[in-house]
Design a protein around this motif. Structure first.
Motif, mmCIF file in Angstrom:
data_model
loop_
_atom_site.group_PDB
_atom_site.id
_atom_site.type_symbol
_atom_site.label_atom_id
_atom_site.label_comp_id
_atom_site.label_asym_id
_atom_site.label_seq_id
_atom_site.Cartn_x
_atom_site.Cartn_y
_atom_site.Cartn_z
ATOM 1 N N ILE A 85 0.528 -1.320 0.043
ATOM 2 C CA ILE A 85 -0.029 -0.460 0.262
ATOM 3 C C ILE A 85 0.901 0.695 -0.102
ATOM 4 N N GLY A 86 0.837 2.295 -1.040
ATOM 5 C CA GLY A 86 1.740 3.206 -1.085
ATOM 6 C C GLY A 86 0.221 4.618 -1.453
ATOM 7 N N TRP A 87 1.526 4.934 -2.474
ATOM 8 C CA TRP A 87 1.477 6.695 -2.879
ATOM 9 C C TRP A 87 -0.452 6.477 -2.964
ATOM 10 N N GLY A 88 -0.545 7.555 -2.968
ATOM 11 C CA GLY A 88 -1.928 7.646 -3.203
ATOM 12 C C GLY A 88 -2.897 6.942 -2.864
ATOM 13 N N ASP A 89 -3.066 5.822 -2.339
ATOM 14 C CA ASP A 89 -3.763 4.731 -1.134
ATOM 15 C C ASP A 89 -4.644 5.766 0.087
ATOM 16 N N GLU A 90 -5.973 4.743 -0.357
ATOM 17 C CA GLU A 90 -6.893 5.973 0.755
ATOM 18 C C GLU A 90 -6.721 4.431 2.145
ATOM 19 N N VAL A 91 -6.124 4.780 3.358
ATOM 20 C CA VAL A 91 -6.368 4.153 4.213
ATOM 21 C C VAL A 91 -7.246 4.994 5.678
ATOM 22 N N ILE A 92 -8.060 4.050 6.204
ATOM 23 C CA ILE A 92 -8.782 4.726 6.572
ATOM 24 C C ILE A 92 -8.644 4.483 8.326
ATOM 25 N N VAL A 93 -8.395 5.578 8.855
ATOM 26 C CA VAL A 93 -8.302 5.414 10.727
ATOM 27 C C VAL A 93 -9.370 6.047 11.482
ATOM 28 N N PRO A 94 -9.957 6.272 12.662
ATOM 29 C CA PRO A 94 -10.191 6.241 13.401
ATOM 30 C C PRO A 94 -10.317 8.014 14.140
ATOM 31 N N ALA A 95 -11.211 8.730 14.080
ATOM 32 C CA ALA A 95 -11.431 10.248 14.697
ATOM 33 C C ALA A 95 -10.792 9.992 15.797
ATOM 34 N N TYR A 96 -10.767 9.156 17.118
ATOM 35 C CA TYR A 96 -10.029 9.540 17.966
ATOM 36 C C TYR A 96 -9.124 8.347 18.722
ATOM 37 N N THR A 97 -7.424 8.860 18.690
ATOM 38 C CA THR A 97 -6.356 8.140 18.577
ATOM 39 C C THR A 97 -5.042 9.004 18.617
ATOM 40 N N PHE A 98 -4.615 9.042 18.658
ATOM 41 C CA PHE A 98 -2.727 9.552 18.800
ATOM 42 C C PHE A 98 -2.660 9.681 17.495
ATOM 43 N N GLN A 99 -2.343 10.473 17.072
ATOM 44 C CA GLN A 99 -1.803 11.392 15.478
ATOM 45 C C GLN A 99 -0.860 9.742 14.643
ATOM 46 N N ALA A 100 0.032 9.471 15.379
ATOM 47 C CA ALA A 100 0.603 8.087 15.156
ATOM 48 C C ALA A 100 -0.003 7.309 13.733
ATOM 49 N N THR A 101 -1.748 7.203 14.898
ATOM 50 C CA THR A 101 -2.498 6.454 13.475
ATOM 51 C C THR A 101 -3.140 6.879 12.419
ATOM 52 N N ALA A 102 -2.230 8.257 12.035
ATOM 53 C CA ALA A 102 -2.518 8.893 11.108
ATOM 54 C C ALA A 102 -1.572 9.223 10.050
ATOM 55 N N SER A 103 -0.432 9.670 10.845
ATOM 56 C CA SER A 103 0.506 9.735 9.748
ATOM 57 C C SER A 103 1.476 8.484 9.615
ATOM 58 N N ALA A 104 1.420 7.725 9.865
ATOM 59 C CA ALA A 104 2.069 5.937 9.275
ATOM 60 C C ALA A 104 1.251 6.274 7.945
ATOM 61 N N PRO A 105 0.121 5.839 7.605
ATOM 62 C CA PRO A 105 -0.679 6.384 6.104
ATOM 63 C C PRO A 105 0.771 7.161 5.502
ATOM 64 N N MET A 106 1.074 8.361 5.776
ATOM 65 C CA MET A 106 1.574 9.949 5.387
ATOM 66 C C MET A 106 2.669 9.137 4.833
ATOM 67 N N ALA A 107 3.110 8.237 5.780
ATOM 68 C CA ALA A 107 4.969 8.251 5.705
ATOM 69 C C ALA A 107 4.904 6.778 4.796
ATOM 70 N N ALA A 108 4.172 6.277 4.569
ATOM 71 C CA ALA A 108 3.811 5.267 3.689
ATOM 72 C C ALA A 108 4.205 5.934 2.358
ATOM 73 N N GLY A 109 3.408 7.237 1.916
ATOM 74 C CA GLY A 109 2.446 7.438 0.938
ATOM 75 C C GLY A 109 1.212 7.774 0.538
ATOM 76 N N ALA A 110 0.836 6.848 1.642
ATOM 77 C CA ALA A 110 -0.799 7.406 1.497
ATOM 78 C C ALA A 110 -1.589 8.089 2.138
ATOM 79 N N ILE A 111 -2.989 7.846 2.086
ATOM 80 C CA ILE A 111 -3.564 8.915 2.266
ATOM 81 C C ILE A 111 -4.549 8.972 3.275
#
Ligand SMILES: Cc1ncc(COP(=O)(O)O)c(C=O)c1O
Length: 418
Positions: A85-111
């Motif tokens: 999974i990488g560039w431009g792929d979408e990854v669903i994350v919950p609105a209530y969590t530590f920022q790492a759950t959302a920053s990890a997809p970005m580090a992999a190129g995903a949204i």
């Protein structure tokens, strides 16, 4: 004189709750042994302590192929990369969590695509996740938040229907079980953090459980500068080709600390679980307090922080006022994270990071609305420290007595404008 410590009254608990991490001579001996051995680092991967940790962690969680690594953020980035999974792929994350759950997809190129939570558990709402699925959605990262687990039956059914990769963020769920299955062994990956506040800690560190030996070999390669590794994430296999990777290895010193932590872990978790049940009962008697749902499928409740909710209109004050008053009473607590789209730690559109710059339409936070997460984060949630549960019924009794006292005197807090 006021009854409330925050207004000058007597504190409910005068003795501080015990510190974390817990350590003894075994930790010192384990680190000393590694230092004397001269084998401090993670290269060649896996070192002997790291390999032993991988084996023991799999035994504890009851499945998977473990790849220990630098922390519980890169674990998720590596999982996504290992799954292709990488560039431009979408990854669903919950609105209530530590920022790492959302920053990890970005580090992999995903949204990261943020969706709302289920108010009864504060974990990902699977119905909302399904609504967010598009042809670009490739993965979902449910977070087992605080003292709860996401509904893994619903999430796995959704993943099967839409062919999604599931990465369980288990940073709060070491030792937890869902219908007898270990957290992190149900999805394709389970990501664990050993950061200093976590219930199994090495100061910094993490471990990724992978569903298949192939995924573990890929993950081991990504964290070991691209060197090829045997199936299951074992030693380097020089007959195979390099891929692109970085250095996210765990040090042997950290692995040695985790091994000692594991010796204590089960007894600590069992004790916490008993005390959590005791806390559920005691809190549920207080007007305006809502104990979060304990799903019976969440069969082993090993947790990081105990979260409960208040209904401010009934309790008498908002959660931030309760937490300030509770803290003054000597009870370690926190209001918890902000909803992801408001979270100051997560403002990627302010950076020059590739993903938010390439896909700005996904980062228009002002147009986003997550009512359940907003309610939890802005009004309701109270996070109680794990230490409260480590000193037996007295620790819990004190915390409950303090919440009761604040509720009974809530009007005074309103009057003084705190
Ligand atoms: C829910 C959650 N996910 C991921 C992480 C990231 O772990 P680490 O700090 O080890 O990178 C944390 C905490 O630190 C967390 O609380």
């Amino acid at each position: 004189m006021s009854q409330l410590a925050i207004l000058g009254g007597p504190k409910t608990r005068t003795e501080p709750y015990p510190e974390w991490p817990v350590w003894d001579q075994r930790d010192i001996d384990a680190v000393t042994e590694v230092i004397k051995s001269g084998r401090w680092g993670g290269f060649p991967y896996p070192g002997p302590k790291t390999a032993e940790l991988a084996k023991k962690f799999v035994e504890m969680q009851g499945g998977g192929y473990a790849v220990p690594m630098a922390n519980g953020t890169v674990t998720m980035e590596v999982a996504l990369r290992a799954a292709g999974i990488g560039w431009g792929d979408e990854v669903i994350v919950p609105a209530y969590t530590f920022q790492a759950t959302a920053s990890a997809p970005m580090a992999a190129g995903a949204i990261p695509v943020i969706v709302d939570i289920d108010l009864s558990t504060y974990c990902l709402d699977t119905g909302e996740a399904e609504k967010a699925i598009t042809s670009k959605t490739k993965a979902v990262i449910p977070v087992h938040l605080g003292s709860n687990m996401a509904d893994m039956d619903a999430i796995m059914a959704l993943a099967k229907k839409h062919q999604l990769i599931v990465i369980e963020d288990c940073a709060h769920a070491h030792g937890a079980k869902w219908r007898g299955m270990g957290a992190g062994t149900i999805g394709h990956f389970g990501s664990f953090s050993f950061q200093s506040s976590k219930t199994l800690t090495t100061g910094e560190g993490g471990i990724l459980l992978c569903k298949t030996p192939e995924l573990a070999a890929k993950a081991a390669s990504i964290i070991d500068c691209g060197r090829a590794h045997a199936l299951g994430g074992g030693p380097e296999d020089e007959s195979m080709e390099f891929q692109v990777g970085g250095n996210f290895r765990l040090s042997e010193i950290a692995a040695a600390l985790a091994l000692v932590g594991l010796e204590r872990f089960t007894a600590q978790a069992n004790h916490r679980e008993q005390m959590a049940a005791y806390m559920d009962e005691a809190l549920s008697e207080i007007p305006g307090v809502r104990v979060l749902k304990h799903d019976i499928r969440h069969t082993t409740r090993s947790f990081y922080r105990y979260i409960f909710a208040i209904t401010p209109e009934e309790f008498g004050v908002e959660h931030d006022v309760l937490c300030a008053a509770l803290y003054a009473e000597g009870v370690d607590c926190w209001v918890g994270y902000e909803a992801m789209h408001n979270y100051t730690l997560f403002q990627p559109q302010k950076s020059r990071l590739a993903v938010p710059n390439a896909f700005p339409q996904y980062f228009d936070f002002k147009s986003m609305n997550f009512p359940e997460a907003a309610r939890a984060c802005e009004h309701e949630a109270v996070w109680l420290d794990e230490a409260i549960f480590r000193c037996g019924p007295k620790g819990v009794d004190d915390a409950v007595a303090a919440v009761k006292k604040i509720q009974a005197n809530a009007q005074e807090l309103v009057n003084t404008g705190i």
